[in-house]
Design an enzyme around this catalytic site. Structure first.
Site, PDB file in Angstrom:
ATOM      1  N   PRO A 114     -21.958 -42.931 -20.799  1.00 16.38           N
ATOM      2  CA  PRO A 114     -21.229 -43.978 -20.099  1.00 16.38           C
ATOM      3  C   PRO A 114     -21.774 -44.320 -18.717  1.00 16.38           C
ATOM      4  O   PRO A 114     -22.191 -43.442 -17.960  1.00 16.38           O
ATOM      5  CB  PRO A 114     -19.797 -43.415 -19.991  1.00 16.38           C
ATOM      6  CG  PRO A 114     -19.901 -41.981 -20.304  1.00 16.38           C
ATOM      7  CD  PRO A 114     -21.099 -41.802 -21.179  1.00 16.38           C
TER       8      PRO A 114
ATOM      9  N   TYR B 177     -29.164 -43.011  -8.080  1.00 13.55           N
ATOM     10  CA  TYR B 177     -29.789 -43.125  -9.408  1.00 13.55           C
ATOM     11  C   TYR B 177     -31.097 -43.912  -9.418  1.00 13.55           C
ATOM     12  O   TYR B 177     -31.713 -44.054 -10.478  1.00 13.55           O
ATOM     13  CB  TYR B 177     -28.787 -43.744 -10.393  1.00 13.55           C
ATOM     14  CG  TYR B 177     -27.536 -42.899 -10.553  1.00 13.55           C
ATOM     15  CD1 TYR B 177     -27.612 -41.630 -11.112  1.00 13.55           C
ATOM     16  CD2 TYR B 177     -26.294 -43.347 -10.123  1.00 13.55           C
ATOM     17  CE1 TYR B 177     -26.486 -40.831 -11.237  1.00 13.55           C
ATOM     18  CE2 TYR B 177     -25.154 -42.567 -10.250  1.00 13.55           C
ATOM     19  CZ  TYR B 177     -25.255 -41.319 -10.801  1.00 13.55           C
ATOM     20  OH  TYR B 177     -24.144 -40.519 -10.928  1.00 13.55           O
TER      21      TYR B 177
ATOM     22  N   ASN C 222     -28.644 -37.694 -21.988  1.00 20.59           N
ATOM     23  CA  ASN C 222     -27.944 -37.737 -20.703  1.00 20.59           C
ATOM     24  C   ASN C 222     -26.532 -38.206 -21.032  1.00 20.59           C
ATOM     25  O   ASN C 222     -26.295 -39.407 -21.195  1.00 20.59           O
ATOM     26  CB  ASN C 222     -28.616 -38.696 -19.730  1.00 20.59           C
ATOM     27  CG  ASN C 222     -27.911 -38.713 -18.378  1.00 20.59           C
ATOM     28  OD1 ASN C 222     -26.807 -38.161 -18.252  1.00 20.59           O
ATOM     29  ND2 ASN C 222     -28.520 -39.335 -17.395  1.00 20.59           N
TER      30      ASN C 222
ATOM     31  N   GLU D 154     -31.331 -31.672 -22.301  1.00 19.27           N
ATOM     32  CA  GLU D 154     -30.309 -32.350 -21.494  1.00 19.27           C
ATOM     33  C   GLU D 154     -30.989 -32.874 -20.231  1.00 19.27           C
ATOM     34  O   GLU D 154     -31.730 -32.134 -19.570  1.00 19.27           O
ATOM     35  CB  GLU D 154     -29.215 -31.333 -21.145  1.00 19.27           C
ATOM     36  CG  GLU D 154     -28.127 -31.855 -20.238  1.00 19.27           C
ATOM     37  CD  GLU D 154     -27.110 -30.752 -19.903  1.00 19.27           C
ATOM     38  OE1 GLU D 154     -27.158 -29.654 -20.517  1.00 19.27           O
ATOM     39  OE2 GLU D 154     -26.287 -30.990 -19.009  1.00 19.27           O
TER      40      GLU D 154
ATOM     41  N   HIS E 128     -30.519 -35.114 -16.581  1.00 21.90           N
ATOM     42  CA  HIS E 128     -29.712 -35.787 -15.556  1.00 21.90           C
ATOM     43  C   HIS E 128     -30.627 -36.370 -14.492  1.00 21.90           C
ATOM     44  O   HIS E 128     -31.548 -35.692 -14.014  1.00 21.90           O
ATOM     45  CB  HIS E 128     -28.726 -34.815 -14.903  1.00 21.90           C
ATOM     46  CG  HIS E 128     -27.760 -34.255 -15.891  1.00 21.90           C
ATOM     47  ND1 HIS E 128     -26.731 -34.998 -16.404  1.00 21.90           N
ATOM     48  CD2 HIS E 128     -27.721 -33.050 -16.507  1.00 21.90           C
ATOM     49  CE1 HIS E 128     -26.071 -34.271 -17.283  1.00 21.90           C
ATOM     50  NE2 HIS E 128     -26.650 -33.090 -17.369  1.00 21.90           N
TER      51      HIS E 128
ATOM     52  N   ARG F 270     -19.314 -31.378 -11.212  1.00 21.81           N
ATOM     53  CA  ARG F 270     -20.552 -31.733 -11.932  1.00 21.81           C
ATOM     54  C   ARG F 270     -21.433 -30.513 -12.196  1.00 21.81           C
ATOM     55  O   ARG F 270     -22.486 -30.624 -12.826  1.00 21.81           O
ATOM     56  CB  ARG F 270     -21.365 -32.761 -11.134  1.00 21.81           C
ATOM     57  CG  ARG F 270     -20.670 -34.096 -10.972  1.00 21.81           C
ATOM     58  CD  ARG F 270     -21.587 -35.126 -10.331  1.00 21.81           C
ATOM     59  NE  ARG F 270     -20.819 -36.157  -9.679  1.00 21.81           N
ATOM     60  CZ  ARG F 270     -20.325 -37.252 -10.275  1.00 21.81           C
ATOM     61  NH1 ARG F 270     -20.551 -37.456 -11.555  1.00 21.81           N
ATOM     62  NH2 ARG F 270     -19.616 -38.143  -9.603  1.00 21.81           N
TER      63      ARG F 270
HETATM   64  O1  CA2 Z   1     -27.301 -37.587 -12.885  1.00 18.51           O
HETATM   65  C1  CA2 Z   1     -27.010 -37.994 -14.010  1.00 18.51           C
HETATM   66  O2  CA2 Z   1     -27.831 -38.468 -14.782  1.00 18.51           O
HETATM   67  C2  CA2 Z   1     -25.539 -37.981 -14.463  1.00 18.51           C
HETATM   68  O3  CA2 Z   1     -25.520 -37.613 -15.830  1.00 18.51           O
HETATM   69  C3  CA2 Z   1     -25.033 -39.389 -14.288  1.00 18.51           C
HETATM   70  C4  CA2 Z   1     -23.534 -39.531 -14.567  1.00 18.51           C
HETATM   71  C5  CA2 Z   1     -22.737 -38.479 -13.806  1.00 18.51           C
HETATM   72  O4  CA2 Z   1     -21.370 -38.562 -14.163  1.00 18.51           O
HETATM   73  C6  CA2 Z   1     -23.250 -37.084 -14.070  1.00 18.51           C
HETATM   74  O5  CA2 Z   1     -22.489 -36.166 -13.312  1.00 18.51           O
HETATM   75  C7  CA2 Z   1     -24.707 -36.980 -13.687  1.00 18.51           C
HETATM   76  C8  CA2 Z   1     -23.031 -40.913 -14.146  1.00 18.51           C
HETATM   77  C9  CA2 Z   1     -23.783 -42.027 -14.738  1.00 18.51           C
HETATM   78  C10 CA2 Z   1     -23.435 -43.262 -13.973  1.00 18.51           C
HETATM   79  O6  CA2 Z   1     -24.550 -44.091 -13.987  1.00 18.51           O
HETATM   80  C11 CA2 Z   1     -24.614 -45.104 -13.089  1.00 18.51           C
HETATM   81  C12 CA2 Z   1     -25.833 -45.664 -12.894  1.00 18.51           C
HETATM   82  C13 CA2 Z   1     -25.974 -46.660 -11.989  1.00 18.51           C
HETATM   83  C14 CA2 Z   1     -24.887 -47.146 -11.299  1.00 18.51           C
HETATM   84  C15 CA2 Z   1     -23.635 -46.593 -11.528  1.00 18.51           C
HETATM   85  C16 CA2 Z   1     -23.502 -45.575 -12.424  1.00 18.51           C
END
Ligand code: CA2
Length: 146
Positions: free
Chosen positions: A11, A24, A75, A99, A101, A112
């Site tokens: 998500p 990100y 992810n 996995e 991240h 997290r």
């Molecule tokens: O660091 C990661 O890849 C995460 O899996 C990303 C998740 C977060 O809940 C995990 O703790 C770590 C969140 C994904 C949200 O992705 C976005 C990307 C761009 C803008 C907003 C959200």
């Protein structure tokens, strides 16, 4: 025949490159898919790329990979920290699981730091930005060619 690898994103990752670039980065999910597709061709892997904002969609994708794929890069987004159902689905998959991240989850909020998916993963990558997906593919290439 080339080993098939499934990349799964959970998500909100469809918003990659469009929000929160400080966490990100600037690459979009389409950029990541293009980079990974090019690398997979070099590594001799057959790549499939999937994103869903729904837990059930991710579980269905893992089930489909059971008969077709040698490895999964996942992810799971925030489902990492909450989803026993995704862990259960991964436990039915007999290939390799990495996995991945984008951010370093261990440098962030305490909630997290725990991952259900890590109980199944053969390897975990965190904090390498979107480059982590390519590192995961390289590791899978090593694992699937024995
Ligand atoms: O660091 C990661 O890849 C995460 O899996 C990303 C998740 C977060 O809940 C995990 O703790 C770590 C969140 C994904 C949200 O992705 C976005 C990307 C761009 C803008 C907003 C959200």
């Amino acid at each position: 025949m080339a080993a098939r690898i499934q990349i799964i994103n959970g998500p909100n990752l469809n918003l990659l490159g469009k929000r929160q670039p400080d966490i990100y980065g600037h690459e979009t999910l389409d950029d990541v898919a293009a980079d990974c597709t090019a690398l997979a061709a070099d590594l001799g892997l057959d790549l499939q790329f999937y994103q869903s904002n729904h837990e059930g969609g991710i579980i269905d994708c893992i089930h489909a990979a059971r008969d077709t794929c040698a490895g999964i890069v996942i992810n799971p987004g925030a489902y990492t920290h909450t989803s026993v159902a995704i862990l259960d689905a991964l436990n039915t998959f007999e290939g390799f699981v990495i996995e991945c991240h984008i951010s370093n989850v261990h440098k962030r909020e305490r909630f997290r730091h725990h991952s259900y998916v890590s109980l199944r993963a053969d390897g975990v990558i965190a904090g390498f930005g979107t480059e982590g997906y390519q590192l995961a593919l390289r590791r899978l290439a090593t694992l699937v060619t024995g």
